[in-house]
Each structure stands twice: as C-alpha cells, then as structure tokens.
Design an enzyme around this catalytic site. Structure first.
Site, PDB file in Angstrom:
ATOM      1  N   SER A  15     -82.651  54.755 -39.735  1.00 44.40           N
ATOM      2  CA  SER A  15     -84.017  55.511 -40.593  1.00 44.40           C
ATOM      3  C   SER A  15     -84.900  55.375 -39.054  1.00 44.40           C
ATOM      4  CB  SER A  15     -84.275  55.300 -41.223  1.00 44.40           C
ATOM      5  OG  SER A  15     -85.433  54.332 -41.732  1.00 44.40           O
ATOM      6  N   LEU A  17     -87.601  55.731 -36.173  1.00 46.99           N
ATOM      7  CA  LEU A  17     -87.381  55.182 -34.204  1.00 46.99           C
ATOM      8  C   LEU A  17     -85.758  54.554 -34.189  1.00 46.99           C
ATOM      9  CD1 LEU A  17     -90.279  53.655 -33.877  1.00 46.99           C
ATOM     10  CD2 LEU A  17     -90.303  55.907 -33.942  1.00 46.99           C
ATOM     11  N   ASP A  36     -78.500  47.453 -40.021  1.00 50.88           N
ATOM     12  CA  ASP A  36     -79.460  47.933 -40.511  1.00 50.88           C
ATOM     13  C   ASP A  36     -79.471  47.085 -41.764  1.00 50.88           C
ATOM     14  OD1 ASP A  36     -81.804  48.449 -42.090  1.00 50.88           O
ATOM     15  OD2 ASP A  36     -81.767  50.822 -40.172  1.00 50.88           O
ATOM     16  N   CYS A  84     -85.344  47.934 -33.320  1.00 52.43           N
ATOM     17  CA  CYS A  84     -85.675  48.486 -33.765  1.00 52.43           C
ATOM     18  C   CYS A  84     -86.101  48.173 -35.629  1.00 52.43           C
ATOM     19  CB  CYS A  84     -85.730  50.264 -34.191  1.00 52.43           C
ATOM     20  SG  CYS A  84     -85.739  51.099 -32.430  1.00 52.43           S
ATOM     21  N   SER A 146     -96.126  47.965 -31.223  1.00 56.12           N
ATOM     22  CA  SER A 146     -96.498  48.595 -31.890  1.00 56.12           C
ATOM     23  C   SER A 146     -98.319  48.917 -30.831  1.00 56.12           C
ATOM     24  CB  SER A 146     -96.769  48.262 -33.259  1.00 56.12           C
ATOM     25  OG  SER A 146     -98.007  49.385 -33.702  1.00 56.12           O
ATOM     26  N   TYR A 159     -98.967  41.761 -38.920  1.00 55.73           N
ATOM     27  CA  TYR A 159     -98.135  42.979 -37.772  1.00 55.73           C
ATOM     28  C   TYR A 159     -99.168  43.394 -36.706  1.00 55.73           C
ATOM     29  CZ  TYR A 159     -96.721  47.692 -36.866  1.00 55.73           C
ATOM     30  OH  TYR A 159     -95.460  48.550 -36.136  1.00 55.73           O
ATOM     31  N   LYS A 163     -95.983  42.459 -33.987  1.00 59.38           N
ATOM     32  CA  LYS A 163     -95.972  43.312 -32.043  1.00 59.38           C
ATOM     33  C   LYS A 163     -96.266  42.753 -31.319  1.00 59.38           C
ATOM     34  CE  LYS A 163     -93.818  45.603 -34.093  1.00 59.38           C
ATOM     35  NZ  LYS A 163     -91.879  46.043 -34.424  1.00 59.38           N
ATOM     36  N   PHE A 192     -95.659  57.778 -35.250  1.00 57.12           N
ATOM     37  CA  PHE A 192     -94.691  58.731 -35.199  1.00 57.12           C
ATOM     38  C   PHE A 192     -94.311  58.543 -36.721  1.00 57.12           C
ATOM     39  CE2 PHE A 192     -94.055  57.130 -30.978  1.00 57.12           C
ATOM     40  CZ  PHE A 192     -93.066  58.134 -30.686  1.00 57.12           C
ATOM     41  N   THR A 194     -92.547  58.472 -39.652  1.00 54.98           N
ATOM     42  CA  THR A 194     -91.188  57.943 -39.630  1.00 54.98           C
ATOM     43  C   THR A 194     -90.831  58.306 -41.163  1.00 54.98           C
ATOM     44  OG1 THR A 194     -92.464  56.152 -40.411  1.00 54.98           O
ATOM     45  CG2 THR A 194     -91.356  56.589 -37.737  1.00 54.98           C
TER      46      THR A 194
END
Length: 253
Positions: A15, A17, A36, A84, A146, A159, A163, A192, A194
């Site tokens: 799913s 990106l 995944d 991803c 990110s 996060y 990143k 984005f 998502t």
C-alpha cells in the site's frame, strides 16, 4: 540501470508509497516481489503487476532472510531494492501522562531504521553476486526517509530520529558499497496521500494541502514511484537524499 526482468524487492509494497514504487518498477519491466505484513493487500497488488507477495517483518533477521531467499528462488539475485516499510506513531517525549515509554521509541527505531538497514545488508549481499553492467553496476538500493528527518514536529521524536538515521546512512552506505558496484539513494517525502491520510477527514487533508507552497495538493504514490524509477535509472545519482515535498518546510506543529 536496466529494468528489463531485473529481480526487485519492495518492502511495504502492499500500500501507499511502497505500492506506488512497486507499480512503477513493474511497469518499467522489473520482476517485483512485494515484501509486507499485509497479506490480502499485498497479494492483490502482486496480481495486478504480475509479481509475487512474500510475508516479511523487516525488523526480524530471520523473517527478512527467509523473504529474500524466497524472492531469490522465484526471480533470481536481487538487483533493485526499495525500502518503504515503516511506522509513524505519535508520542511526546514528555506528555501529560509522563515520559514516553522507552519501548515505544525503540519499536519505531526497530522498524524504520534497523528494518531499513536489515534489508539493505541482505539485498546488498545478493547484488554483490550479480554480473556487473558496462559501468560496473550490480544493484541499486532506494531507501525512504521523510522531511521529518529535518523538521521533526512536536510528537515525532521517534519517527524523526528513525528517519534521520536513514538520511545519515545514505552517503555512508553508498561509499561503502561503491566497490561492489551498488548505488544507494534515499527519498524524503513530504505529505502524501497514503491509506492513513486517506482515512482522515476532508478538512484535515485540505488544511495540510494548504501548507504546501506548490502544488497545493498531497503527493500521489505514483509520484513517489516516479522518483524511485529515476533513482534506479540514472547511473550517476548516488549517495543522495532527495526531498519530494512540494517545497514544504514543516512547522513545529
């Protein structure tokens, strides 16, 4: 790098990106394996693009090694890897209920940073065994960071740190793997569309889009896929982090 029939893995490809990257690379001629945890969605995307789905927890050495082995058996030695897979929970360092549990911070690092490195090292081992092209190139890795790596917002400590680690890894890995003919680049996306974003109310999506200088809309997964395609296609693009963010610079909150 040539795309035709090159064995390719895309983590998080079920799913968002990752799906955008999987579809773009399959359309370019790659033989794509989607790695995944989301089996139903991953199998559907794999059917759509003529690829395969493999269940994989990128943060687990055993799961990742088994997934690469299965992909290798089906398609051959990995030539392109797009990482991803990731998580993005929010949590303040010091909130109303006290400090962030260390386990919460650690779990994000485990998936986003250690998981990326885990897949990088395993894919590179495959790539190093491939026959080089005229430039001596054997493989390409595209990681996902990110804009939060640069402008982490309040509540994004784990996060942003994870990143930021991916950003810092990019040039180092490119330098170290150069002798094997392996390029390493990273995409740092902004806001984005998502699945998580799609589930938010329209007014929230509109308010986020309004913060973007241009274009004033959320990015599309296929546009992320276009950048992954270009990072693989351009032989002198190496050790680079590209912000894909409509000139966004994140505010504190």
């Amino acid at each position: 790098m040539e795309f035709n029939n090159v064995p390719t893995i895309v983590t998080g490809g079920a799913s968002g990106l990752g799906e955008g990257a999987a579809r773009a690379l399959a359309a370019a001629g790659c033989r794509v394996a989607i790695l995944d945890l989301q089996a139903d969605q991953g199998e559907q995307v794999a059917r759509d693009i003529g690829g395969i789905f493999i269940h994989c927890d990128v943060s687990s050495p055993d799961s990742a090694e088994a997934a690469l082995s299965e992909a290798r058996e089906a398609h051959g030695l990995c030539g392109i890897a797009v990482n991803c897979a990731g998580v993005a929970p929010a949590g303040k360092i010091l909130g109303r209920k006290g400090t962030m549990p260390l386990a919460d911070f650690s779990s994000v690092i485990q998936v986003n940073l250690i998981g990326t490195f885990n897949m990088l090292r395993l894919a590179a081992a495959d790539m190093a065994q491939r026959e080089p092209n005229a430039d001596g190139e054997r493989g390409v890795v595209v990681n996902t960071a990110s804009v939060a790596a640069y402008e982490g917002q309040i509540g994004q400590s784990a996060y942003s740190a994870s990143k930021g680690g991916v950003v810092s890894l990019t040039l180092q890995a490119a330098r170290e793997l150069a002798r094997e003919g392996i390029r390493v680049n990273t995409i740092a996306p902004g806001i984005f569309m998502t699945p998580m974003m799609a589930g938010m109310p329209d007014e929230v999506q509109e308010s986020l889009a309004a913060t973007l200088p241009f274009p004033k809309r959320l990015g599309k997964p296929e546009e992320f896929g276009m950048m992954a395609d270009q990072m693989v296609r351009n032989p002198v693009l190496n050790g680079e982090v590209v912000r894909l963010d409509s000139a966004l610079r994140m505010a504190p909150k």
